[in-house]
Design an enzyme around this catalytic site. Structure first.
Site, PDB file in Angstrom:
ATOM      1  N   SER A  15       0.823  -1.218   0.000  1.00 51.66           N
ATOM      2  CA  SER A  15       0.000   0.000   0.000  1.00 51.66           C
ATOM      3  C   SER A  15       0.853   1.262   0.000  1.00 51.66           C
ATOM      4  O   SER A  15       1.819   1.385   0.750  1.00 51.66           O
ATOM      5  CB  SER A  15      -0.915   0.030   1.226  1.00 51.66           C
ATOM      6  OG  SER A  15      -1.554   1.287   1.293  1.00 51.66           O
ATOM      7  N   THR A  62      -8.864  -1.498   2.953  1.00 54.22           N
ATOM      8  CA  THR A  62      -8.669  -1.965   1.588  1.00 54.22           C
ATOM      9  C   THR A  62      -9.026  -3.450   1.506  1.00 54.22           C
ATOM     10  O   THR A  62      -9.568  -4.023   2.458  1.00 54.22           O
ATOM     11  CB  THR A  62      -7.233  -1.616   1.105  1.00 54.22           C
ATOM     12  OG1 THR A  62      -7.121  -1.958  -0.259  1.00 54.22           O
ATOM     13  CG2 THR A  62      -6.158  -2.293   1.920  1.00 54.22           C
ATOM     14  N   LYS A  66     -13.636  -4.294   2.771  1.00 53.60           N
ATOM     15  CA  LYS A  66     -14.539  -3.134   2.642  1.00 53.60           C
ATOM     16  C   LYS A  66     -15.987  -3.468   3.021  1.00 53.60           C
ATOM     17  O   LYS A  66     -16.699  -2.619   3.548  1.00 53.60           O
ATOM     18  CB  LYS A  66     -14.466  -2.553   1.232  1.00 53.60           C
ATOM     19  CG  LYS A  66     -13.120  -1.899   0.938  1.00 53.60           C
ATOM     20  CD  LYS A  66     -13.094  -1.238  -0.427  1.00 53.60           C
ATOM     21  CE  LYS A  66     -11.680  -0.768  -0.739  1.00 53.60           C
ATOM     22  NZ  LYS A  66     -11.593  -0.029  -1.996  1.00 53.60           N
ATOM     23  N   ASN A  87     -14.506   2.414   2.862  1.00 53.99           N
ATOM     24  CA  ASN A  87     -13.039   2.435   2.783  1.00 53.99           C
ATOM     25  C   ASN A  87     -12.430   3.400   3.794  1.00 53.99           C
ATOM     26  O   ASN A  87     -11.216   3.510   3.890  1.00 53.99           O
ATOM     27  CB  ASN A  87     -12.574   2.778   1.360  1.00 53.99           C
ATOM     28  CG  ASN A  87     -12.634   4.265   1.078  1.00 53.99           C
ATOM     29  OD1 ASN A  87     -13.431   4.978   1.674  1.00 53.99           O
ATOM     30  ND2 ASN A  87     -11.790   4.733   0.186  1.00 53.99           N
ATOM     31  N   ASP A 102     -13.972   6.207  -2.524  1.00 51.20           N
ATOM     32  CA  ASP A 102     -13.440   5.687  -3.793  1.00 51.20           C
ATOM     33  C   ASP A 102     -14.049   6.392  -5.006  1.00 51.20           C
ATOM     34  O   ASP A 102     -13.341   6.747  -5.954  1.00 51.20           O
ATOM     35  CB  ASP A 102     -13.705   4.181  -3.912  1.00 51.20           C
ATOM     36  CG  ASP A 102     -12.775   3.372  -3.012  1.00 51.20           C
ATOM     37  OD1 ASP A 102     -11.667   3.852  -2.711  1.00 51.20           O
ATOM     38  OD2 ASP A 102     -13.162   2.259  -2.612  1.00 51.20           O
ATOM     39  N   GLY A 129     -18.059  -6.026  -9.257  1.00 52.88           N
ATOM     40  CA  GLY A 129     -17.673  -6.351  -7.883  1.00 52.88           C
ATOM     41  C   GLY A 129     -17.660  -5.083  -7.037  1.00 52.88           C
ATOM     42  O   GLY A 129     -18.253  -4.057  -7.393  1.00 52.88           O
TER      43      GLY A 129
END
Ligand code: ATR
Length: 271
Positions: A15, A62, A66, A87, A102, A129
């Site tokens: 990350s 992440t 979520k 998130n 997001d 998704g």
């Protein structure tokens, strides 16, 4: 002791959020720490509670947590409710606030960093998704000419359409043949495995933007395909990552950092 924040995921070692938030904090003069938290696949809640117990104030969440974070929050923003995914968690005195930044991140990257209008454009979103779910409502709010959601498994796209209602059209990949779009966003996880959704040729209108929400894996198969198909510009998801981080930072600290220098720095220090 500085205020504590972290990104929680599995895996999380890759990350770039700690670097981004360290830059935001430096830029805005905020005294805080931001670390990586690796939670076991079945240990999300325990890890969050432990972080809260040692005084943590907020988390970015992440993959693959979520949906669990959505369940953990006791108060949700409208955009988190729409996405059914969280998130960003903010620990308040008597509540756990869950938000989803997001979609705002994607919109900010396309309109601000890439300078593209979404309003009035034909937009194609690939995948059904969690990644796709988080950006549908924010995309619709931009009032595109059309928003088409295409997925390998049509039933999943149809189920999403049922929850969203008007304004979202669904399609298989094969049924896209003969159509053209101004913005094509890949929200499938295909790039993670080096795969490419089976898209027909000719999807990209002249000057179309091809956007892969994935980042850090070099040119993804989707962007390589888009390049051959004549799309330009091509964009990976690094800008979206920085923009969603800025929105999380705003939720926690009430300040909006300047994202442009941070995105530039990240591009220079690509891993
Ligand atoms: P995420 O939360 O990252 O979106 P997900 O919920 O597992 O992950 O969804 C993955 C998405 O990528 C789905 O839309 C999936 O298509 P299916 O619904 O048909 O499974 C899509 N996907 C993953 N690998 C793919 C591939 N090789 N080709 C096309 N689509 C793929």
């Amino acid at each position: 002791m500085p205020d504590q924040y972290a990104v929680i995921g599995n895996p999380v070692a890759h990350s770039r959020s700690p670097q981004i938030h360290a830059e935001f904090a430096r830029q805005t003069g905020q005294d805080l720490t931001y670390e990586r938290l690796l939670a076991p696949a079945n240990g999300f809640m325990e890890a969050v509670k432990a972080f809260q117990a040692r005084g943590g104030l907020g988390l970015n969440v992440t993959l693959p947590f979520k949906a669990e974070a959505f369940g953990y929050a006791t108060r949700l923003s409208g955009r988190a409710s729409a996405a059914q995914a969280v998130n960003t968690l903010k620990f308040e005195d008597d509540a756990v606030f869950g938000d989803n930044t997001d979609g705002t991140g994607l919109i900010g990257d396309i309109t601000h960093n890439l300078g593209r209008d979404i309003a009035g454009r034909r937009v194609l979103l690939l995948g059904a998704g969690g990644a796709a779910r988080g950006v549908i409502m924010p995309l619709l709010l931009q009032q595109p000419a059309s928003l088409t959601l295409a997925n390998r498994t049509l039933a999943k796209a149809q189920a999403l359409q049922q929850t969203i209602g008007a304004g979202l059209e669904v399609s298989t990949y094969a049924e896209l043949a003969g159509r053209q779009f101004d913005i094509v966003v890949n929200a499938t996880s295909a790039s993670l495995t080096g795969a490419l959704p089976q898209l027909p040729s000719g999807l990209f209108a002249g000057g179309a933007l091809a956007y892969d929400m994935m980042y850090g894996v070099g040119e993804t198969p989707f962007l390589a395909f888009a390049r051959v198909e004549g799309a330009a510009p091509l964009a990976d998801g690094l800008g979206m990552l920085v923009e969603q981080a800025a929105e999380s930072f705003f939720i926690w600290r009430g300040l909006r950092p300047d994202t442009a220098p941070v995105l530039k720095l990240l591009r220079q220090t690509a891993v």
